[in-house]
Write a protein that holds these residues in place. Structure first.
Motif, mmCIF file in Angstrom:
data_model
loop_
_atom_site.group_PDB
_atom_site.id
_atom_site.type_symbol
_atom_site.label_atom_id
_atom_site.label_comp_id
_atom_site.label_asym_id
_atom_site.label_seq_id
_atom_site.Cartn_x
_atom_site.Cartn_y
_atom_site.Cartn_z
ATOM 1 N N ALA A 3 -0.287 -15.412 44.959
ATOM 2 C CA ALA A 3 -0.818 -16.280 43.914
ATOM 3 C C ALA A 3 -0.867 -15.462 42.589
ATOM 4 O O ALA A 3 -0.738 -14.377 42.605
ATOM 5 N N ARG A 4 -0.466 -16.374 41.383
ATOM 6 C CA ARG A 4 -0.487 -15.519 39.997
ATOM 7 C C ARG A 4 -1.871 -16.110 39.288
ATOM 8 O O ARG A 4 -1.943 -17.265 39.166
ATOM 9 N N ILE A 5 -2.500 -14.918 38.940
ATOM 10 C CA ILE A 5 -3.623 -15.208 37.996
ATOM 11 C C ILE A 5 -3.156 -14.931 36.472
ATOM 12 O O ILE A 5 -2.770 -13.921 36.352
ATOM 13 N N TYR A 6 -3.494 -15.961 35.762
ATOM 14 C CA TYR A 6 -2.734 -15.641 34.334
ATOM 15 C C TYR A 6 -3.779 -16.602 33.508
ATOM 16 O O TYR A 6 -4.555 -17.506 33.846
ATOM 17 N N GLN A 21 -8.497 -20.942 27.199
ATOM 18 C CA GLN A 21 -9.365 -20.020 27.371
ATOM 19 C C GLN A 21 -9.597 -19.725 28.749
ATOM 20 O O GLN A 21 -10.197 -18.822 29.354
ATOM 21 N N ARG A 22 -9.417 -20.831 29.677
ATOM 22 C CA ARG A 22 -9.753 -20.590 31.087
ATOM 23 C C ARG A 22 -8.576 -19.822 31.898
ATOM 24 O O ARG A 22 -7.247 -19.891 31.467
ATOM 25 N N TRP A 23 -8.748 -19.242 32.952
ATOM 26 C CA TRP A 23 -7.984 -18.436 33.764
ATOM 27 C C TRP A 23 -7.324 -19.451 34.936
ATOM 28 O O TRP A 23 -8.031 -20.141 35.212
ATOM 29 N N LEU A 53 -6.072 -23.803 40.144
ATOM 30 C CA LEU A 53 -7.419 -23.602 40.203
ATOM 31 C C LEU A 53 -7.747 -23.044 38.846
ATOM 32 O O LEU A 53 -6.916 -22.255 38.481
ATOM 33 N N TYR A 54 -8.614 -23.456 38.014
ATOM 34 C CA TYR A 54 -9.125 -23.168 36.884
ATOM 35 C C TYR A 54 -10.535 -22.165 37.116
ATOM 36 O O TYR A 54 -11.403 -22.593 37.927
ATOM 37 N N ASN A 57 -13.247 -17.204 34.038
ATOM 38 C CA ASN A 57 -12.845 -15.483 33.563
ATOM 39 C C ASN A 57 -11.950 -15.066 34.825
ATOM 40 O O ASN A 57 -12.138 -15.799 35.839
ATOM 41 N N LYS A 58 -11.562 -13.864 34.375
ATOM 42 C CA LYS A 58 -10.544 -13.442 35.349
ATOM 43 C C LYS A 58 -11.274 -12.640 36.706
ATOM 44 O O LYS A 58 -10.584 -12.783 37.740
ATOM 45 N N ASP A 59 -12.578 -12.449 36.437
ATOM 46 C CA ASP A 59 -13.263 -11.779 37.771
ATOM 47 C C ASP A 59 -13.417 -12.796 38.591
ATOM 48 O O ASP A 59 -13.344 -12.558 39.864
#
Length: 101
Positions: A3-6, A21-23, A53-54, A57-59
């Motif tokens: 999965a890619r988180i960006y 603003q959302r990850w 999925l939104y 924050n990144k955490d």
């Protein structure tokens, strides 16, 4: 499947930073898309490509991936640099590029 988180970048069609603003957690394609021979549609048997999925924050996104055993890759956002310029700079005497007309 990785999965890619960006955090998505601002599109060229908008001047504001809406929806940036959302990850986002997206799955990388597991197999290549193929062209369906009868109708010519581009198709894929990979259903995880449809999941997006939104998170606020990144955490939270990383915690979700760890909790569900999803291999992930985090892409840090690049901040844009805004170069200040004014309309009157086009008519300055010591302009860098000369007028072409």
């Amino acid at each position: 499947m990785v999965a890619r988180i960006y955090r998505p970048a601002k599109t060229a069609m908008q001047s504001g930073k809406g929806k940036t603003q959302r990850w986002v957690l997206d799955y990388e394609p597991e197999m290549a898309r193929s062209v369906e021979p009868l109708m010519g549609y581009t198709s894929s048997a990979d259903m995880k490509q449809q999941i997006r999925l939104y998170f606020d924050n990144k955490d939270d996104a990383v915690a979700y991936a760890k909790r569900n055993g999803i291999a992930y890759r985090v892409e840090e956002p690049r901040e844009r640099t805004v170069r200040g310029a004014s309309y009157s700079d086009n008519f300055k005497f010591d302009r860098i590029a000369p007028w072409t007309h």
